[in-house]
Motif scaffolding. Structure first.
Motif, PDB file in Angstrom:
ATOM      1  N   LEU A 178       0.813  -1.213   0.000  1.00 18.05           N
ATOM      2  CA  LEU A 178       0.000   0.000   0.000  1.00 18.05           C
ATOM      3  C   LEU A 178       0.848   1.265   0.000  1.00 18.05           C
ATOM      4  O   LEU A 178       0.321   2.376  -0.095  1.00 18.05           O
ATOM      5  CB  LEU A 178      -0.918   0.015   1.238  1.00 18.05           C
ATOM      6  N   MET A 179       2.163   1.106   0.090  1.00 19.04           N
ATOM      7  CA  MET A 179       3.046   2.253   0.276  1.00 19.04           C
ATOM      8  C   MET A 179       3.101   3.249  -0.887  1.00 19.04           C
ATOM      9  O   MET A 179       3.430   4.415  -0.675  1.00 19.04           O
ATOM     10  CB  MET A 179       4.442   1.772   0.620  1.00 19.04           C
ATOM     11  N   PRO A 180       2.808   2.854  -2.140  1.00 10.33           N
ATOM     12  CA  PRO A 180       2.746   3.873  -3.192  1.00 10.33           C
ATOM     13  C   PRO A 180       1.763   5.000  -2.883  1.00 10.33           C
ATOM     14  O   PRO A 180       1.919   6.111  -3.374  1.00 10.33           O
ATOM     15  CB  PRO A 180       2.319   3.065  -4.426  1.00 10.33           C
ATOM     16  N   LEU A 181       0.764   4.713  -2.049  1.00 11.19           N
ATOM     17  CA  LEU A 181      -0.164   5.750  -1.619  1.00 11.19           C
ATOM     18  C   LEU A 181       0.573   6.807  -0.801  1.00 11.19           C
ATOM     19  O   LEU A 181       0.375   8.012  -0.997  1.00 11.19           O
ATOM     20  CB  LEU A 181      -1.272   5.110  -0.773  1.00 11.19           C
ATOM     21  N   TRP A 182       1.435   6.372   0.105  1.00 10.53           N
ATOM     22  CA  TRP A 182       2.243   7.288   0.922  1.00 10.53           C
ATOM     23  C   TRP A 182       3.250   8.046   0.056  1.00 10.53           C
ATOM     24  O   TRP A 182       3.527   9.219   0.293  1.00 10.53           O
ATOM     25  CB  TRP A 182       2.978   6.494   2.010  1.00 10.53           C
ATOM     26  N   ALA A 183       3.788   7.380  -0.954  1.00  7.72           N
ATOM     27  CA  ALA A 183       4.793   8.001  -1.814  1.00  7.72           C
ATOM     28  C   ALA A 183       4.194   9.018  -2.778  1.00  7.72           C
ATOM     29  O   ALA A 183       4.928   9.719  -3.475  1.00  7.72           O
ATOM     30  CB  ALA A 183       5.535   6.922  -2.607  1.00  7.72           C
ATOM     31  N   LYS A 184       2.862   9.100  -2.830  1.00  5.38           N
ATOM     32  CA  LYS A 184       2.153  10.038  -3.708  1.00  5.38           C
ATOM     33  C   LYS A 184       2.447   9.746  -5.177  1.00  5.38           C
ATOM     34  O   LYS A 184       2.539  10.650  -6.006  1.00  5.38           O
ATOM     35  CB  LYS A 184       2.538  11.483  -3.376  1.00  5.38           C
ATOM     36  N   ILE A 185       2.587   8.462  -5.471  1.00  6.75           N
ATOM     37  CA  ILE A 185       2.940   8.060  -6.830  1.00  6.75           C
ATOM     38  C   ILE A 185       1.738   7.485  -7.578  1.00  6.75           C
ATOM     39  O   ILE A 185       1.737   7.402  -8.800  1.00  6.75           O
ATOM     40  CB  ILE A 185       4.097   7.028  -6.786  1.00  6.75           C
ATOM     41  N   SER A 186       0.685   7.107  -6.855  1.00  8.85           N
ATOM     42  CA  SER A 186      -0.501   6.515  -7.473  1.00  8.85           C
ATOM     43  C   SER A 186      -1.295   7.573  -8.216  1.00  8.85           C
ATOM     44  O   SER A 186      -1.351   8.737  -7.805  1.00  8.85           O
ATOM     45  CB  SER A 186      -1.395   5.869  -6.402  1.00  8.85           C
ATOM     46  N   THR A 187      -1.924   7.164  -9.299  1.00  6.25           N
ATOM     47  CA  THR A 187      -2.847   8.056  -9.999  1.00  6.25           C
ATOM     48  C   THR A 187      -4.140   8.150  -9.191  1.00  6.25           C
ATOM     49  O   THR A 187      -4.365   7.370  -8.261  1.00  6.25           O
ATOM     50  CB  THR A 187      -3.165   7.531 -11.403  1.00  6.25           C
ATOM     51  N   ILE A 231       1.958   0.050  14.111  1.00  2.00           N
ATOM     52  CA  ILE A 231       1.504   1.446  14.098  1.00  2.00           C
ATOM     53  C   ILE A 231       2.296   2.319  13.119  1.00  2.00           C
ATOM     54  O   ILE A 231       1.688   3.108  12.377  1.00  2.00           O
ATOM     55  CB  ILE A 231       1.516   2.026  15.523  1.00  2.00           C
ATOM     56  N   PRO A 232       3.634   2.238  13.058  1.00  4.47           N
ATOM     57  CA  PRO A 232       4.354   3.066  12.074  1.00  4.47           C
ATOM     58  C   PRO A 232       3.900   2.831  10.638  1.00  4.47           C
ATOM     59  O   PRO A 232       3.743   3.789   9.866  1.00  4.47           O
ATOM     60  CB  PRO A 232       5.818   2.650  12.283  1.00  4.47           C
ATOM     61  N   TRP A 233       3.663   1.567  10.239  1.00  3.37           N
ATOM     62  CA  TRP A 233       3.160   1.304   8.893  1.00  3.37           C
ATOM     63  C   TRP A 233       1.777   1.910   8.719  1.00  3.37           C
ATOM     64  O   TRP A 233       1.467   2.501   7.678  1.00  3.37           O
ATOM     65  CB  TRP A 233       3.080  -0.202   8.632  1.00  3.37           C
ATOM     66  N   ASN A 234       0.915   1.758   9.728  1.00  4.27           N
ATOM     67  CA  ASN A 234      -0.436   2.319   9.663  1.00  4.27           C
ATOM     68  C   ASN A 234      -0.399   3.832   9.519  1.00  4.27           C
ATOM     69  O   ASN A 234      -1.212   4.424   8.793  1.00  4.27           O
ATOM     70  CB  ASN A 234      -1.230   1.927  10.907  1.00  4.27           C
ATOM     71  N   ILE A 235       0.551   4.476  10.199  1.00  7.00           N
ATOM     72  CA  ILE A 235       0.666   5.932  10.106  1.00  7.00           C
ATOM     73  C   ILE A 235       1.015   6.352   8.680  1.00  7.00           C
ATOM     74  O   ILE A 235       0.430   7.301   8.138  1.00  7.00           O
ATOM     75  CB  ILE A 235       1.723   6.448  11.094  1.00  7.00           C
ATOM     76  N   LEU A 236       1.964   5.648   8.060  1.00  9.69           N
ATOM     77  CA  LEU A 236       2.365   6.006   6.691  1.00  9.69           C
ATOM     78  C   LEU A 236       1.199   5.833   5.721  1.00  9.69           C
ATOM     79  O   LEU A 236       0.982   6.682   4.846  1.00  9.69           O
ATOM     80  CB  LEU A 236       3.555   5.150   6.261  1.00  9.69           C
ATOM     81  N   ILE A 237       0.450   4.752   5.865  1.00  8.96           N
ATOM     82  CA  ILE A 237      -0.716   4.552   5.004  1.00  8.96           C
ATOM     83  C   ILE A 237      -1.756   5.640   5.279  1.00  8.96           C
ATOM     84  O   ILE A 237      -2.409   6.148   4.360  1.00  8.96           O
ATOM     85  CB  ILE A 237      -1.326   3.156   5.214  1.00  8.96           C
ATOM     86  N   GLY A 238      -1.907   6.014   6.552  1.00 10.01           N
ATOM     87  CA  GLY A 238      -2.828   7.099   6.904  1.00 10.01           C
ATOM     88  C   GLY A 238      -2.436   8.404   6.248  1.00 10.01           C
ATOM     89  O   GLY A 238      -3.297   9.172   5.786  1.00 10.01           O
ATOM     90  N   GLU A 239      -1.130   8.695   6.192  1.00  7.67           N
ATOM     91  CA  GLU A 239      -0.665   9.909   5.511  1.00  7.67           C
ATOM     92  C   GLU A 239      -1.037   9.880   4.036  1.00  7.67           C
ATOM     93  O   GLU A 239      -1.410  10.913   3.455  1.00  7.67           O
ATOM     94  CB  GLU A 239       0.844  10.049   5.685  1.00  7.67           C
ATOM     95  N   GLY A 240      -0.934   8.694   3.429  1.00  5.17           N
ATOM     96  CA  GLY A 240      -1.328   8.564   2.028  1.00  5.17           C
ATOM     97  C   GLY A 240      -2.818   8.770   1.840  1.00  5.17           C
ATOM     98  O   GLY A 240      -3.262   9.448   0.898  1.00  5.17           O
ATOM     99  N   LEU A 241      -3.620   8.200   2.726  1.00  9.09           N
ATOM    100  CA  LEU A 241      -5.075   8.400   2.661  1.00  9.09           C
ATOM    101  C   LEU A 241      -5.418   9.881   2.736  1.00  9.09           C
ATOM    102  O   LEU A 241      -6.246  10.386   1.976  1.00  9.09           O
ATOM    103  CB  LEU A 241      -5.752   7.657   3.812  1.00  9.09           C
ATOM    104  N   LEU A 242      -4.759  10.577   3.644  1.00  6.34           N
ATOM    105  CA  LEU A 242      -5.038  12.001   3.837  1.00  6.34           C
ATOM    106  C   LEU A 242      -4.641  12.808   2.602  1.00  6.34           C
ATOM    107  O   LEU A 242      -5.369  13.708   2.166  1.00  6.34           O
ATOM    108  CB  LEU A 242      -4.278  12.494   5.066  1.00  6.34           C
ATOM    109  N   TYR A 243      -3.498  12.473   2.015  1.00  6.32           N
ATOM    110  CA  TYR A 243      -3.021  13.202   0.832  1.00  6.32           C
ATOM    111  C   TYR A 243      -4.014  13.090  -0.329  1.00  6.32           C
ATOM    112  O   TYR A 243      -4.247  14.064  -1.056  1.00  6.32           O
ATOM    113  CB  TYR A 243      -1.659  12.656   0.404  1.00  6.32           C
ATOM    114  N   TYR A 244      -4.605  11.910  -0.500  1.00  8.54           N
ATOM    115  CA  TYR A 244      -5.525  11.698  -1.623  1.00  8.54           C
ATOM    116  C   TYR A 244      -6.969  12.084  -1.290  1.00  8.54           C
ATOM    117  O   TYR A 244      -7.880  11.807  -2.052  1.00  8.54           O
ATOM    118  CB  TYR A 244      -5.464  10.244  -2.100  1.00  8.54           C
TER     119      TYR A 244
END
Length: 372
Positions: A178-187, A231-244
């Motif tokens: 799911l990390m591409p969501l955090w990287a802001k690389i997904s369309t 929790i650290p992985w969940n936080i990174l995915i959460g950042e991606g959710l928020l960005y999109y």
């Protein structure tokens, strides 16, 4: 490693974006094209790993660049491996799992006779040092890929050893996909599919206490770590959710994580490193940094940024189902569903009732509230 992953690509892509920002700050535009080109190559590789039908990214083999699937070649007990003549549609690596009744490292040699992608005969030896042992179970993966297996020999086996030979499957799922969501690389299309069809699917990641590390593995077979909330992985995915723009989903994720944290804080009087995504039962180190609440993600989701006791930024509305009160060095922020009350240390107050981004601060000269 013989596997390429969306996780590494996500890290590298974010690093490229940071380097571009640094180059701009240093007025070094000459270095930007090369970095941008590298970032584009990483994005192309990630795009090729996207499976639209399954709404997820996946791992791929470093040499063949294919996503291979797990299949059983042979399962035996004893020192003899039956004769094999098996072909594959695409090149695969071979996995070995040796279950021994003795919890000690065994000196085994594995020989694989097969055919390469180019049609050449090859013999590969897996040495004892290449076999990883844990609690009486040995694991190994071939360094080479094969389109056909003729014969496999394992020297040093005991008559009671259980041997499982399979193709190396890269079709399993874990939270790092799911990390591409955090990287802001997904369309936009990819992010919507990833969130709506994969992350928020209760049969996959959307569990009662947060996102599990391995959503499709069973605890009975692989132990409690598969359902762990990291929790650290969940936080990174959460950042991606928020960005999109998935603020409501991020708020739900934080609420579920906090439910697990609070449950274990009450029962164990400590912040535990992990807890089960279905039951919330905690385990692992006590008071580990990785077990602390996601404070920054909480504030970002709430739409509050505190610069100082005299200056804050607000955006959006409170996405949580309850009012939030924040106190910081004499500053009080009361975030309701539809408006926000701000009380500065000098008792000057203001209420903000629109979702537009705002900077609210005390003017240093007049000590009056200013809004930008």
């Amino acid at each position: 490693s013989s596997v390429e992953s969306p996780l590494l690509c996500s890290y590298l892509y974010r690093e490229c974006q940071c380097l571009i920002k640094i180059a701009n700050c240093l007025s070094r535009p000459d270095s930007i094209p090369a970095i941008s080109s590298l970032a584009d190559g990483i994005k192309t590789a990630l795009d090729s790993s996207w499976n639209a039908e399954q709404a997820t990214y996946h791992y791929w083999d470093m040499d063949s660049h294919n996503k291979t699937y797990h299949s059983i070649i042979s399962e035996t007990v004893g020192s003899e491996i039956p004769a094999l003549q098996i072909s594959f549609e695409q090149p695969v690596r071979i996995n070995f799992q040796i279950n021994s009744e003795v919890e000690t490292t065994r000196r085994l040699n594995i020989f694989i006779h097969g055919i390469s992608k180019t049609g050449k005969h090859r013999v590969e030896r897996i040495t004892p040092d290449q076999i990883q042992w844990f609690l009486g179970i040995g694991f190994a993966t071939s360094n080479l890929t094969y389109t056909h297996i003729e014969h496999i020999e394992i020297q040093g086996l005991d008559n009671k050893d259980k041997v499982s030979i399979t193709t190396a499957g890269l079709d399993f799922r874990d939270i790092t996909l799911l990390m591409p969501l955090w990287a802001k690389i997904s369309t936009t299309t990819q992010s919507e599919a990833l969130v709506q069809k994969t992350i928020t699917d209760p049969q996959q990641y959307w569990r009662e206490y947060g996102l599990p590390t391995f959503p499709n593995l069973t605890q009975e077979k692989y132990g409690q770590l598969v359902n762990q909330v990291n929790i650290p992985w969940n936080i990174l995915i959460g950042e991606g959710l928020l960005y999109y723009g998935f603020r409501s989903e991020t708020a739900t994720l934080i609420t579920r994580i906090m439910k697990g944290i609070i449950q274990n804080l009450k029962s164990e009087k400590a912040f535990l490193r992990y807890f089960d995504s279905n039951s919330g039962m905690g385990f692992g180190d006590k008071n580990s940094l990785g077990g602390f609440p996601p404070l920054k993600l909480f504030l970002d989701t709430l739409g509050v940024h505190i610069y100082s006791s005299k200056k804050i930024a607000l955006e959006g509305f409170n996405p949580f189902p309850w009012a939030v009160t924040i106190k910081f060095k004499g500053l009080t922020i009361i975030r309701l569903v539809d408006d926000t009350q701000i009380i500065f240390p000098n008792n000057e107050s203001v209420t903000i009732d629109d979702p537009e981004p705002r900077i609210i601060f005390l003017d240093s000269g007049s000590n009056q509230i200013r809004i930008e």
